[in-house]
Design a protein around this motif. Structure first.
Motif, PDB file in Angstrom:
ATOM      1  N   ASN A  73       0.825  -1.204   0.000  1.00 43.25           N
ATOM      2  CA  ASN A  73       0.000   0.000   0.000  1.00 43.25           C
ATOM      3  C   ASN A  73       0.861   1.257   0.000  1.00 43.25           C
ATOM      4  N   PHE A  74       1.895   1.262   0.849  1.00 44.84           N
ATOM      5  CA  PHE A  74       2.749   2.444   0.967  1.00 44.84           C
ATOM      6  C   PHE A  74       3.461   2.748  -0.348  1.00 44.84           C
ATOM      7  N   PHE A  75       3.987   1.716  -0.994  1.00 40.79           N
ATOM      8  CA  PHE A  75       4.739   1.911  -2.231  1.00 40.79           C
ATOM      9  C   PHE A  75       3.833   1.993  -3.463  1.00 40.79           C
ATOM     10  N   ASN A  76       2.530   1.823  -3.261  1.00 34.21           N
ATOM     11  CA  ASN A  76       1.567   1.851  -4.389  1.00 34.21           C
ATOM     12  C   ASN A  76       1.968   0.861  -5.477  1.00 34.21           C
ATOM     13  N   ILE A  77       2.303  -0.341  -5.032  1.00 30.17           N
ATOM     14  CA  ILE A  77       2.709  -1.406  -5.945  1.00 30.17           C
ATOM     15  C   ILE A  77       1.502  -1.861  -6.764  1.00 30.17           C
ATOM     16  N   PRO A  78       1.618  -2.019  -8.072  1.00 30.68           N
ATOM     17  CA  PRO A  78       0.483  -2.457  -8.899  1.00 30.68           C
ATOM     18  C   PRO A  78       0.001  -3.850  -8.501  1.00 30.68           C
ATOM     19  N   GLU A  79      -1.270  -4.104  -8.720  1.00 30.90           N
ATOM     20  CA  GLU A  79      -1.854  -5.389  -8.341  1.00 30.90           C
ATOM     21  C   GLU A  79      -1.241  -6.557  -9.102  1.00 30.90           C
ATOM     22  N   THR A  80      -0.669  -6.271 -10.267  1.00 31.92           N
ATOM     23  CA  THR A  80      -0.041  -7.357 -11.049  1.00 31.92           C
ATOM     24  C   THR A  80       1.322  -7.747 -10.511  1.00 31.92           C
ATOM     25  N   ASP A  81       1.882  -6.921  -9.626  1.00 27.61           N
ATOM     26  CA  ASP A  81       3.198  -7.189  -9.050  1.00 27.61           C
ATOM     27  C   ASP A  81       3.099  -8.385  -8.104  1.00 27.61           C
ATOM     28  N   ALA A  82       4.131  -9.222  -8.089  1.00 29.86           N
ATOM     29  CA  ALA A  82       4.121 -10.436  -7.256  1.00 29.86           C
ATOM     30  C   ALA A  82       4.086 -10.128  -5.767  1.00 29.86           C
ATOM     31  N   ARG A  83       4.392  -8.905  -5.373  1.00 24.98           N
ATOM     32  CA  ARG A  83       4.367  -8.539  -3.960  1.00 24.98           C
ATOM     33  C   ARG A  83       2.968  -8.142  -3.484  1.00 24.98           C
ATOM     34  N   HIS A  84       2.061  -7.866  -4.396  1.00 19.86           N
ATOM     35  CA  HIS A  84       0.765  -7.295  -4.037  1.00 19.86           C
ATOM     36  C   HIS A  84      -0.200  -8.360  -3.525  1.00 19.86           C
ATOM     37  N   PRO A  85      -1.000  -8.030  -2.493  1.00 19.91           N
ATOM     38  CA  PRO A  85      -1.938  -9.021  -1.931  1.00 19.91           C
ATOM     39  C   PRO A  85      -3.005  -9.482  -2.906  1.00 19.91           C
ATOM     40  N   ASN A  86      -3.326  -8.681  -3.924  1.00 18.37           N
ATOM     41  CA  ASN A  86      -4.352  -9.077  -4.892  1.00 18.37           C
ATOM     42  C   ASN A  86      -3.816  -9.956  -6.009  1.00 18.37           C
ATOM     43  N   ASN A  87      -2.509 -10.162  -6.010  1.00 24.21           N
ATOM     44  CA  ASN A  87      -1.937 -11.092  -6.981  1.00 24.21           C
ATOM     45  C   ASN A  87      -2.218 -12.511  -6.493  1.00 24.21           C
ATOM     46  N   PRO A  88      -2.870 -13.344  -7.292  1.00 24.71           N
ATOM     47  CA  PRO A  88      -3.209 -14.702  -6.819  1.00 24.71           C
ATOM     48  C   PRO A  88      -1.991 -15.540  -6.489  1.00 24.71           C
ATOM     49  N   ASN A  89      -0.834 -15.142  -7.010  1.00 24.59           N
ATOM     50  CA  ASN A  89       0.414 -15.858  -6.729  1.00 24.59           C
ATOM     51  C   ASN A  89       1.371 -14.980  -5.931  1.00 24.59           C
ATOM     52  N   GLN A  90       0.812 -14.273  -4.936  1.00 26.63           N
ATOM     53  CA  GLN A  90       1.630 -13.362  -4.145  1.00 26.63           C
ATOM     54  C   GLN A  90       2.843 -14.087  -3.568  1.00 26.63           C
ATOM     55  N   GLN A  91       4.014 -13.497  -3.775  1.00 24.88           N
ATOM     56  CA  GLN A  91       5.247 -14.097  -3.253  1.00 24.88           C
ATOM     57  C   GLN A  91       5.383 -13.797  -1.771  1.00 24.88           C
ATOM     58  N   LYS A  92       6.213 -14.549  -1.099  1.00 21.39           N
ATOM     59  CA  LYS A  92       6.478 -14.348   0.322  1.00 21.39           C
ATOM     60  C   LYS A  92       7.753 -13.521   0.455  1.00 21.39           C
ATOM     61  N   GLY A  93       7.576 -12.215   0.651  1.00 22.36           N
ATOM     62  CA  GLY A  93       8.710 -11.317   0.739  1.00 22.36           C
ATOM     63  C   GLY A  93       8.557 -10.163  -0.226  1.00 22.36           C
ATOM     64  N   VAL A  94       9.314  -9.078   0.022  1.00 19.01           N
ATOM     65  CA  VAL A  94       9.160  -7.856  -0.763  1.00 19.01           C
ATOM     66  C   VAL A  94      10.314  -7.662  -1.740  1.00 19.01           C
ATOM     67  N   TYR A  95      11.046  -8.717  -2.068  1.00 22.96           N
ATOM     68  CA  TYR A  95      12.165  -8.609  -3.001  1.00 22.96           C
ATOM     69  C   TYR A  95      11.646  -8.292  -4.403  1.00 22.96           C
ATOM     70  N   SER A  96      12.462  -7.540  -5.172  1.00 28.88           N
ATOM     71  CA  SER A  96      12.022  -7.074  -6.483  1.00 28.88           C
ATOM     72  C   SER A  96      13.225  -6.652  -7.315  1.00 28.88           C
ATOM     73  N   SER A  97      12.989  -6.376  -8.606  1.00 26.61           N
ATOM     74  CA  SER A  97      14.064  -5.884  -9.468  1.00 26.61           C
ATOM     75  C   SER A  97      13.485  -5.058 -10.604  1.00 26.61           C
ATOM     76  N   ASN A  98      14.325  -4.170 -11.121  1.00 34.01           N
ATOM     77  CA  ASN A  98      14.018  -3.397 -12.325  1.00 34.01           C
ATOM     78  C   ASN A  98      15.288  -3.276 -13.161  1.00 34.01           C
ATOM     79  N   ILE A  99      15.131  -3.306 -14.460  1.00 32.74           N
ATOM     80  CA  ILE A  99      16.252  -3.076 -15.371  1.00 32.74           C
ATOM     81  C   ILE A  99      15.994  -1.780 -16.125  1.00 32.74           C
ATOM     82  N   PHE A 100      16.976  -0.874 -16.076  1.00 29.88           N
ATOM     83  CA  PHE A 100      16.860   0.435 -16.690  1.00 29.88           C
ATOM     84  C   PHE A 100      17.826   0.547 -17.875  1.00 29.88           C
ATOM     85  N   THR A 101      17.494   1.441 -18.758  1.00 35.94           N
ATOM     86  CA  THR A 101      18.347   1.657 -19.933  1.00 35.94           C
ATOM     87  C   THR A 101      19.289   2.831 -19.685  1.00 35.94           C
TER      88      THR A 101
END
Length: 751
Positions: A410-438
């Motif tokens: 909620n605080f980070f306004n993570i999209p529902e499609t993100d694996a960290r979000h509670p509305n993702n049916p496959n919510q992961q256990k933990g807040v780990y994440s990554s992004n690749i930038f150009t």
């Protein structure tokens, strides 16, 4: 107002005394109930000397079994060879003297008025008014004598000033949801003095982290910055306290007066045990009911360009009162902001409390007006640490991991499609994440790969006070997250930045520590020792006594070797860790030895940035901190000390190692005037430095013992800036409140 009057018993004791005191007399004590005075010691009214006319003070009561005293129905007392004695007034002092004939003395203590009422023959004779809570060494003197009608003219008022530490609960038993009042007095109150409630029987000399409820003594709130030597704090449904939802659960409790800020804590004093009857506490892991703040962060998107990354941690919205940091961050032209844990302070199991604190973080005036959430928005990402995850230093033993992760989303306004979000049916256990930038807005070449690990959700207990030790099987990331991280390290990028809530590069702390205390320790010559040896760190390497990856060195070595192999496999040219937690900033470098499996030697880097707005201005030694020049300790051949420049020696001033002997040497400590004071070492070869001196800059402000340890700035944040054309990376710690010198420390490295 609730008032409580306690009857006081009359007893007498003897104490061992010096030769200068008349041994025919023994000291006389009046007990004051320990539930009124102190939870640890009984305090008694006592004469300061053993003679008639002696001043009365409060002292710790002595052992009653050593001497027998007789007390008659009039409240008089004596030893075998001394006359009857009673409390008396002499001029402006409360004293002990011969008794008046057949005088009947009684006492009562009014808690809220801080008054000891002394009656003789039913009439008020003296009123002792305590300016502070009654404590050991308190002196009793007359404040004034009231004059008026016949009933008042004999009343004498005494006053007393506290000279010690005490904490007192106003009752011994409370009904469910009843306000708990705790009074305190201390001669050394500072902003870190706090009162915490713990289960009865908690060892006052080794209090664990995770107080059920606590407030700062100076103001009766969870945070404050004013001081007073005594006062009253309340715990209720209206009080500003952490860590748990009100009301306090039923059972037996104690309140502790504490001044240390790292666990295990040591109490200055504690109350007597009090009970909460039929207490029905807020359910564990209780859900939040208030609305999530309407303010929203922007989130980073893969493929965005990134040249400048900004980051920090340990954010206290209630003390954050300036736009300087955010203005500087915008002038730095940060493309992404990373929160690295303790993003607000919301310890405990109440999700309502966490949501409230997250909302306060977003809605702080300076954050919402100038911070990354303000327009134009700067995308925000990150990880968490203990104080926004659960309780102090907790890992997987925290019971509310899943719900806490939901509030993080909620605080980070993570999209529902993100694996960290509670509305993702496959919510992961933990807040780990990554992004690749150009590297540029036009897309194309992959630039920075930003990875955030979760060092809380799966972490094994580091010490047995947090849970069952797991020895060599201890983990930080857990098997699923380790597999995920390996897949991330196998992805190609120019630069990888790995964010962690706790520091990665500091070695295992050994000074004064029994290695057996570490849960991960598995005996001499086991995997714990081997993990330190294989990365080249022996007994001389100094680590930090606070939380770091090195508390489980097996996991730290695994991480470092995976990073080393990722570089050698061509998946990154440089790997840089970023971290928070410590309330200071610093820059580190670690040379990984060549290895048959993990490949050639590689240098790994780390920037720690922590403290908005807070700091920790104390020396903390870290052998992997970048040094402007390295030196050994008087020819011991271990180059882990930092040279002090400039230093004055034999009338000359040196700004680099000097050849006044057959080998280059430097001072490793100086006085306040930069004079050599006997500490020296031979300098390492310039080619052996992990960062050349010419690639280091520092302001020499806000530092502790090392030049790149920024410990006393009001705030700090970190920055990584990539020059894609000239293939250079700048790592920096900024101190934005210093308008004249905002770059406290920086290094530049090629890639």
């Amino acid at each position: 107002m609730f008032r409580k009057v306690l009857a006081l018993s009359l007893f007498c004791h003897a104490v061992r005394t010096g030769a200068q005191v008349d041994q025919s007399l023994t000291p006389d004590y009046f007990y004051i109930s320990s539930s009124v005075v102190s939870g640890v010691k009984k305090l008694c009214l006592a004469p300061s000397e053993l003679k008639n006319g002696a001043k009365i003070i409060l002292e710790e009561c002595k052992d009653s079994d050593k001497h027998k005293w007789s007390i008659d129905k009039f409240g008089r007392y004596k030893s075998k060879k001394t006359p009857w004695r009673c409390l008396a007034r002499y001029k402006n002092l409360l004293t002990i003297n011969l008794c008046r004939k057949k005088s009947i003395t009684s006492f009562s203590y009014d808690f809220f008025d801080r008054s000891l009422i002394w009656k003789r023959n039913g009439n008020v004779e003296h009123v002792v008014t305590f300016d502070d809570a009654p404590v050991h060494g308190l002196k009793v003197k007359i404040l004034k004598r009231n004059k008026g009608n016949d009933d008042e003219k004999q009343i004498w008022h005494f006053t007393a000033q506290a000279q010690g530490d005490a904490v007192i609960a106003n009752k011994s038993s409370y009904a469910n949801n009843e306000t708990i009042v705790v009074e305190f007095s201390t001669s050394s109150l500072d902003d870190n003095t706090w009162i915490g409630i713990y289960p009865a029987g908690t060892d006052p000399n080794s209090i664990p982290a995770g107080s059920t409820m606590f407030v700062y003594a100076a103001c009766g709130k969870k945070t404050c910055n004013k001081s007073s030597s005594y006062g009253r704090v309340e715990f209720s449904h209206e009080s500003d306290h952490g860590n748990s939802a009100w009301p306090l659960c039923g059972g037996k409790w104690q309140a502790f007066l504490i001044q240390t800020i790292t666990s295990p804590y040591k109490a200055l004093d504690s109350t007597d045990i009090f009970t909460v009857d039929n207490g029905v506490c807020g359910s564990k892991c209780s859900l939040a009911t208030s609305d999530v703040s309407s303010l929203e962060h922007a989130v980073p998107i893969d493929g965005m360009p990134l040249k400048n990354l900004a980051f920090s941690s340990c954010y206290k919205p209630d003390t954050h009162n300036s736009s300087l940091l955010w203005n500087h961050m915008r002038n730095f032209e940060a493309h992404v902001w990373s929160w690295l844990g303790d993003n607000t302070y919301s310890d405990g199991e109440s999700m309502e409390y966490k949501r409230t604190k997250y909302n306060e973080g977003k809605e702080n005036y300076f954050y919402q007006t100038y911070g990354p959430i303000a327009e134009p928005k700067i995308p925000v990402t990150g990880t968490w640490d203990d104080h926004d995850y659960g309780n102090n230093n907790q890992g997987k033993e925290y019971d509310c991991r899943k719900l806490s992760q939901d509030e993080f989303a909620n605080f980070f306004n993570i999209p529902e499609t993100d694996a960290r979000h509670p509305n993702n049916p496959n919510q992961q256990k933990g807040v780990y994440s990554s992004n690749i930038f150009t590297q540029s807005r036009s897309g194309g070449d992959v630039g920075v790969h930003l990875i955030h690990v979760d060092a809380r959700y799966h972490r094994s207990p580091t010490f047995d006070k947090y849970g069952q030790c797991e020895g060599a099987d201890s983990t930080i990331l857990g098997s699923e997250q380790w597999s995920w991280l390996q897949s991330e390290l196998d992805r190609k990028s120019e630069i990888k930045v790995i964010g962690s809530g706790i520091q990665v590069l500091p070695p295992t702390y050994r000074d004064g520590k029994n290695l057996k205390d570490y849960c991960a320790y598995d005996g001499e010559g086991g995997t714990f020792d081997a993990a330190n040896t294989v990365v080249g760190e022996g007994l001389n390497w100094k680590g930090l006594e606070y939380e770091c990856w090195s508390e489980i060195p097996q996991e730290r070595t695994k991480l470092l070797q995976m990073a080393q192999k990722s570089i050698n496999n061509g998946n990154a040219k440089r790997i840089i860790f970023i971290s928070g937690d410590q309330h200071w900033g610093e820059i580190m470098a670690k040379k990984m030895p060549a290895h048959d499996v993990f490949g050639d030697s590689q240098i790994l880097y780390e920037v720690t940035a922590s403290g908005i707005d807070q700091n920790y201005p104390y020396d903390n030694y870290n052998s992997n901190r970048v040094r402007i020049r390295s030196a050994d300790n008087q020819d011991d051949g271990i180059f882990l000390n930092e040279c002090k420049f400039p230093f004055n020696y034999n009338g000359n001033t040196y700004t680099d190692c000097t050849m006044t002997t057959k080998r280059a040497w430097c001072a490793t400590n100086t006085d306040e005037n930069d004079n050599y004071i006997g500490s020296w070492g031979y300098c390492a070869s310039p080619t052996a430095e992990l960062v050349p001196k010419e690639n280091i800059s520092f302001s020499n402000k806000y530092t502790c013992f090392n030049y790149l340890h920024i410990c006393s700035a009001e705030s700090n944040y970190g920055g990584i800036s990539v020059d894609w054309v000239n293939k250079k990376i700048t790592l920096a710690v900024f101190t934005p409140h210093d308008k004249d010198d905002t770059v406290a420390a920086s290094i530049s490295i090629d890639f």
